[in-house]
Design a protein around this motif. Sequence first.
Motif: not given
Ligand code: GTP
Length: 200
Positions: A31, A33-38, A54, A145-146, A177-178
């Motif tokens: 989904r 914002n799930v944290g995929k890029s991180s 991105n 970690d959240k 956890s990224a």
């Molecule tokens: P989109 O490409 O916009 O759909 O999002 P995404 O799935 O690539 O997620 P992204 O890695 O951009 O992270 C979305 C939000 O979650 C950001 O604000 C990150 O800082 C946060 N985030 C990602 N990974 C972690 C994690 O391991 N821990 C915490 N606490 N926050 C995280």
Amino acid sequence: MIIASADFVASYPNVSACPKDALPEFAFIGRSNVGKSSLLNMLTGRKSLAKVSNTPGKTQLLNFFHINKKWYLVDLPGYGYARLSKVKIKELSGMINGYFIHRTALTFAFVLIDPNIPPTKIDLEFIHLLGQQQVPFALIFTKSDKSGKLTIEKNIAAMMEILSETWEIPPVWFLTSAEKRTGREEVLGFIAKTIKENKH
Ligand code: GTP
Ligand code: MG
């Protein structure tokens, strides 16, 4: 697994345009914002990876990366994109579903799930599609970690409980956890093992 190289190959608009060389292929999806890029940054140790994915425009394509010159990492667009038009959503889900239905080179899929919230319908529907298509997959729980340990454990247990109603053998899952850089060795080790097993 040591990541010696991670090179951007190209972005493709549909499954028929994807590479034909049949390297082991691992797809990452979840989904928005799930944290995929991180997570992809953390796994590969390359900031440029998620930067490509991105870049406006590329987020709606199938992004291929060549890892260690041995396997493909495919970064798929996020689903559950509330900000897009209905037409665009239909087009994107057509591309995503088309990839999982027709990509015979796909070795394994990782579905990213946020364990900070209870199981969502959209994730369950997507997992169901993979099951129907007999795509081998594992779950990667992100952002562990959240929230507190108990919340995370409760949400993961709820997800696995729902899946156990459909699957006799529930999918393998990883906790990552990224932020804290946890789960990296587990996921990369699993990929290495899967590549090795598929050679025989
Ligand atoms: P989109 O490409 O916009 O759909 O999002 P995404 O799935 O690539 O997620 P992204 O890695 O951009 O992270 C979305 C939000 O979650 C950001 O604000 C990150 O800082 C946060 N985030 C990602 N990974 C972690 C994690 O391991 N821990 C915490 N606490 N926050 C995280
Ligand atoms: Mg992203």
